[in-house]
Enzyme design. Structure first.
Site, PDB file in Angstrom:
ATOM      1  N   CYS A 134     -25.739  31.858   5.130  1.00 38.44           N
ATOM      2  CA  CYS A 134     -26.290  30.518   5.370  1.00 38.44           C
ATOM      3  C   CYS A 134     -27.811  30.570   5.424  1.00 38.44           C
ATOM      4  O   CYS A 134     -28.389  30.981   6.428  1.00 38.44           O
ATOM      5  CB  CYS A 134     -25.722  29.956   6.677  1.00 38.44           C
ATOM      6  SG  CYS A 134     -26.412  28.358   7.096  1.00 38.44           S
ATOM      7  N   CYS A 137     -29.429  28.275   8.051  1.00 36.06           N
ATOM      8  CA  CYS A 137     -29.326  28.770   9.429  1.00 36.06           C
ATOM      9  C   CYS A 137     -30.292  29.928   9.679  1.00 36.06           C
ATOM     10  O   CYS A 137     -30.854  30.041  10.766  1.00 36.06           O
ATOM     11  CB  CYS A 137     -27.916  29.278   9.733  1.00 36.06           C
ATOM     12  SG  CYS A 137     -26.592  28.297   9.052  1.00 36.06           S
ATOM     13  N   ASP A 138     -30.453  30.813   8.706  1.00 39.39           N
ATOM     14  CA  ASP A 138     -31.088  32.097   8.995  1.00 39.39           C
ATOM     15  C   ASP A 138     -32.406  32.375   8.271  1.00 39.39           C
ATOM     16  O   ASP A 138     -33.030  33.411   8.501  1.00 39.39           O
ATOM     17  CB  ASP A 138     -30.107  33.240   8.671  1.00 39.39           C
ATOM     18  CG  ASP A 138     -28.881  33.188   9.582  1.00 39.39           C
ATOM     19  OD1 ASP A 138     -29.022  32.694  10.708  1.00 39.39           O
ATOM     20  OD2 ASP A 138     -27.803  33.636   9.164  1.00 39.39           O
TER      21      ASP A 138
END
Ligand code: NAP
Length: 313
Positions: A134, A137-138
């Site tokens: 992701c 997200c990261d």
């Protein structure tokens, strides 16, 4: 019976939320079950540029937030409770979750799909320690570091472009010498100075103790094996595999008809081979998996569920 619903929808991505909105708006007692997070895969997407009406940097999370508000506004109930088994053999279907058991006259399966893994040594062990599925997200963790994105489809190329906003250098590692991604996406990618390409290459291993430290590549044309180690100053780099998806259909094996890859087979009305059980979105055998097609599936499934419920009285 409190836990008896007209319709239970399994999954709260775009397909499930659209089904919830249509079902609740038709005054059916509707429950949307979600496992851990609302929204499905689209929540991991930074920009939703191709959903009609979604313009000016609409993000996956913002689109989902509006879908949730709309479904709940019409009276759909949502519960976080992971489904552990289903029984579709009776007229009233049973959905057993970790916390409670629910019953419904109709069920819409909209459980979606999850990112495929490379399956190489080191991948599992280093998830969250340099390996991520992701970018939204990261990406931030890789600010000014190096990143490798595996795959050549729309997801790989779009997410790689997103990662260039954070990383120092992003390399797309693809097993062939041309991308699968849509031409419009490719054009943007080739114009991005921070994006590099490693063609005809697969990943054989990801190495590291507690954090990604090196990656082993194989050139499929020459057979050459090479190992790329993290820059000494960085100590690590990111690995983002985007190589497609697997349907989240394990629970439904033997309960509804599926194809070999595990996608649920439906007709154009989203009906499975079991009366009163419908499937919608990415979990379904179909040619195009997009938010636009997921919400269409959800709407059709809910309307058909309503007709089915009327027919059984
Ligand atoms: P995809 O289109 O199936 O592409 C998967 C990519 O990973 C392909 O390039 C494939 O290589 C490669 N691959 C597959 N297995 C591999 C393995 N074991 N090792 C190395 N590489 C492997 O998947 P996707 O990009 O996730 O897209 C899924 C669907 O969502 C598609 O329908 C796509 O159009 C859609 N999508 C659309 C958008 C958009 O329109 N903006 C954005 C994201 C996703 P080959 O090319 O050699 O097969």
């Amino acid at each position: 019976m409190d836990n008896l619903y007209d319709v239970i929808i399994i999954g709260s991505g775009p397909a499930g939320l659209a089904a919830g909105l249509y079902a609740a708006r038709a005054r059916m007692k509707t429950l949307i079950l979600e496992k851990d997070k609302t929204g499905g895969q689209i929540v991991s997407t930074d920009e939703v540029a191709n959903y009609p009406g979604s313009i000016q940097h609409a993000t996956g999370p913002s689109l989902i937030a509006r879908m949730v508000e709309q479904a709940e506004g019409f009276g759909a109930e949502r519960k976080k409770d992971a489904v552990i088994s289903v029984d579709f053999s009776e007229k009233i279907k049973t959905v057993t979750c970790r916390n409670e058991e629910y019953k419904a006259k109709a069920v819409i399966i909209a459980a979606g799909a999850r990112p495929k893994k490379i399956g190489c040594p080191g991948e599992d062990k280093l998830v969250g320690k340099g390996v991520s599925y992701c970018a939204t997200c990261d990406a931030d963790f890789f600010t000014d570091l190096e990143v490798f994105v595996i795959g050549g489809g729309d997801s790989a190329v779009e997410e790689a472009m997103y990662l260039t906003k954070f990383a120092r250098k992003v390399t797309i590692v693809h097993r062939r010498d041309e991308l699968r991604a849509a031409k419009s996406i490719q054009e943007k990618a080739f114009a991005n100075d921070k994006l590099h390409f490693l063609w005809n290459t697969t990943v054989n291993e990801i190495k590291g103790e507690g954090i990604v430290e090196s990656i082993v590549f194989e050139n499929l044309k020459t057979g050459e094996i090479s190992e790329h180690a993290a820059d000494e100053d960085d100590g690590t780099f990111g690995v983002f595999p985007f190589i497609g998806y697997d349907p989240l259909s394990e629970l439904f094996k033997g309960k509804v008809e599926m194809n070999k890859a595990g996608y649920i087979i439906t007709d154009a009305d989203m009906k499975t081979d079991v009366s009163g059980v419908f499937a919608a979105g990415d979990i379904r055998e179909k040619s195009l998996r997009q938010v636009a097609t997921a919400v269409a599936d959800g709407a059709i499934a809910a309307v058909q569920a309503e007709k089915y419920i009327e027919s059984i009285g």
